[in-house]
Design an enzyme around this catalytic site. Structure first.
Site, mmCIF file in Angstrom:
data_model
loop_
_atom_site.group_PDB
_atom_site.id
_atom_site.type_symbol
_atom_site.label_atom_id
_atom_site.label_comp_id
_atom_site.label_asym_id
_atom_site.label_seq_id
_atom_site.Cartn_x
_atom_site.Cartn_y
_atom_site.Cartn_z
ATOM 1 N N HIS A 1 9.853 -6.222 -11.684
ATOM 2 C CA HIS A 1 10.142 -4.824 -12.017
ATOM 3 C C HIS A 1 11.633 -4.528 -12.050
ATOM 4 O O HIS A 1 12.030 -3.372 -12.104
ATOM 5 C CB HIS A 1 9.446 -3.892 -11.022
ATOM 6 C CG HIS A 1 7.947 -3.909 -11.126
ATOM 7 N ND1 HIS A 1 7.132 -3.079 -10.377
ATOM 8 C CD2 HIS A 1 7.108 -4.650 -11.893
ATOM 9 C CE1 HIS A 1 5.855 -3.314 -10.675
ATOM 10 N NE2 HIS A 1 5.823 -4.265 -11.590
ATOM 11 N N ASP B 1 6.769 -7.464 -8.424
ATOM 12 C CA ASP B 1 7.336 -6.140 -8.135
ATOM 13 C C ASP B 1 8.851 -6.254 -8.299
ATOM 14 O O ASP B 1 9.318 -7.069 -9.085
ATOM 15 C CB ASP B 1 6.927 -5.670 -6.741
ATOM 16 C CG ASP B 1 6.821 -4.152 -6.646
ATOM 17 O OD1 ASP B 1 7.809 -3.479 -6.990
ATOM 18 O OD2 ASP B 1 5.766 -3.635 -6.231
#
Length: 484
Positions: free
Chosen positions: A321, A298
């Site tokens: 991310h 993430d």
């Protein structure tokens, strides 16, 4: 003859006096020697003896030979331990408190006992030694009454249990430090969440944790996944040198903390591990994150509401991310983030580069943001503002928004795989004060053009590719935003 007789008498007198003095001295020496022998026989300690207590600190005293008996030594030993428990100083090795360090026995109680001893001592250190693997269940190192400036020296490896019975109905964190003043976690060791069993849709019991509570009947881990390492309500927090890997969810979280320093940190989880943020900041101020390598599933760094005065530099991110501010304003909440600098950062094979994301319907303000000297390599979208963020659940349109103002992008270079710039701002509350300076982004293969919507600001230099969609000046009449 008379003279000779007198001389003989003098000599005899001198000899008598010498014999008397010699005899007196010999008796005195024998008496002293007997006293010393008797003292050693009864267990007296020699001059300069050092007594060490279990916790690792030492109290040394100079004991006069011939004047201390065994009862005095025992009393001194008990007094030494009592003083340490009331606030001495020293090192507290978890092995001295019963930890096995074999990766199978439950060492949670030993860690808790070592912490409680260190908590009462000035300038103390909890030692987790190298060469051992410690199985530790959910644990909280709390400290409203602890002495300040405790060091948690992590050189060994701490692993999380994977049996459902260790987690009950679900916990939000695995290892937590809470309400401390001056806490340092440092070393060359590793915190391993063993998260792969949590990432599956139906995690099952791991029989290797047979030494933990065996009363689990469901055989499944709870749906609530814990953060591996969390700091809450603390001031003067330092994390340095350690590795956190395979977290169940987020790896490292700071909530309501001030004066935080993170350096030389390694975070490592697969790129497809769900919701495994690297570093998560919330309601925290005066934060420095530097010289770290972050790989996760993430956001490498996630900056949430209430965070300000955040400085991030010399960080490598990927997979992951990217580095994100938000998502902010979920469920119509107010969110405030200000004075964030991200510079000298490398992102490789990440979903995004530097991103601001907000939910529709929120309120508040993001302001004073600088992204500078960012190197991207095969990043899907290097520059992103998304005020229509939705994580895939049920999302609704909203007329209000978290305002975004004063966001500066300087020297962003490298390659992208989808869209170089995506600035999607709110219809009712456009982004203002967005500046782009020295943007050099090359697409790899087929790629999209830069996208802007309701984004206002200034192009400081020409860009590659050309970003013609950014509107100059300020928008016309716009909805007023809530102050922070």
């Amino acid at each position: 003859m008379e003279m000779g007789g007198k001389n003989l008498k003098c000599l005899a007198t001198i000899a008598f006096i010498c014999a008397f003095v010699w005899s007196f001295s010999l008796q005195n020496c024998q008496a002293r020697g007997g006293k010393h022998w008797a003292h050693r026989k009864t267990g007296g300690y020699r001059h300069g003896h050092i007594h060490r207590h279990r916790g690792g600190s030492s109290s040394s005293g100079l004991m006069d030979s011939g004047h201390v008996g065994s009862e005095d030594v025992v009393g001194a030993s008990l007094a030494s331990k009592g003083d340490a428990s009331k606030g001495g100083s020293g090192n507290f090795n978890v092995l001295d408190f019963g930890a096995k360090g074999d990766g199978r026995a439950d060492d949670t109680k030993a860690f808790q006992a070592a912490w409680e001893s260190a908590c009462n001592a000035e300038k103390s250190t909890v030692e987790v030694p190298s060469g051992s693997e410690f199985l530790v269940g959910p644990i909280s190192f709390s400290g409203p009454n602890c002495k300040p400036n405790i060091v948690f020296q992590l050189d060994g490896k701490i692993i999380a249990p994977t049996s459902p019975s260790a987690w009950g109905s679900g916990l939000l964190q695995w290892i937590e430090f809470t309400k401390l003043k001056g806490i340092t976690v440092k070393g060359t060791g590793t915190i391993d969440g063993q998260g792969s069993v949590w990432w599956n849709d139906s995690p099952t019991y791991d029989p290797t944790d047979e030494n933990l509570d065996k009363e689990s009947s469901s055989g499944k881990l709870p749906s609530t996944k814990p953060t591996a390492l969390r700091f809450y309500g603390s001031d003067g927090v330092t994390v340095s040198g350690i590795t956190i890997q395979n977290s169940q969810q987020a790896h490292l979280k700071f909530d309501s903390c001030t004066s935080v320093q993170v350096s030389s940190l390694t975070i490592s989880s697969p790129g497809d591990s769900p919701n495994t943020d690297g570093i998560h900041l919330q309601n925290s101020q005066n934060v420095i994150i530097s010289n770290s390598n972050l790989a996760c599933g993430d956001d490498c760094i996630s900056i949430q509401t209430g965070s300000s005065a955040v400085y991030i530099h010399n960080v490598n991110c990927g997979p992951g991310h990217g580095i994100s501010i938000g998502g902010l304003g979920r469920d119509q909440t107010k969110a405030c983030v200000s004075n964030v600098t991200v510079r000298d950062v490398k992102l490789q094979n990440t979903m995004n580069g530097v991103r601001i994301k907000t939910w529709q319907g929120g309120s508040g303000l993001v302001q004073g943001i600088l992204f500078s000297n960012i190197q991207v390599s095969d990043v899907k979208t290097p520059i992103m503002i998304d005020q229509y963020y939705c994580d895939g659940g049920s999302c609704h349109n909203g007329s209000s928004a978290v305002a975004i103002s004063g966001v500066n992008y300087v020297n962003i270079r490298g390659t992208y795989t989808s869209t170089p710039v995506h600035l999607a701002c709110s219809d009712s509350l456009p982004c203002t004060g967005v500046t782009l300076d020295t943007i050099q982004l090359e697409g790899s293969g087929r790629s999209n053009e830069p996208f802007c919507w309701k984004a206002y600001g200034e192009l400081k230099t020409s860009t590659v590719p050309a970003i013609d969609c950014l509107q100059s000046g300020n928008p016309g009449k716009a909805q007023a935003h809530d102050s922070c």
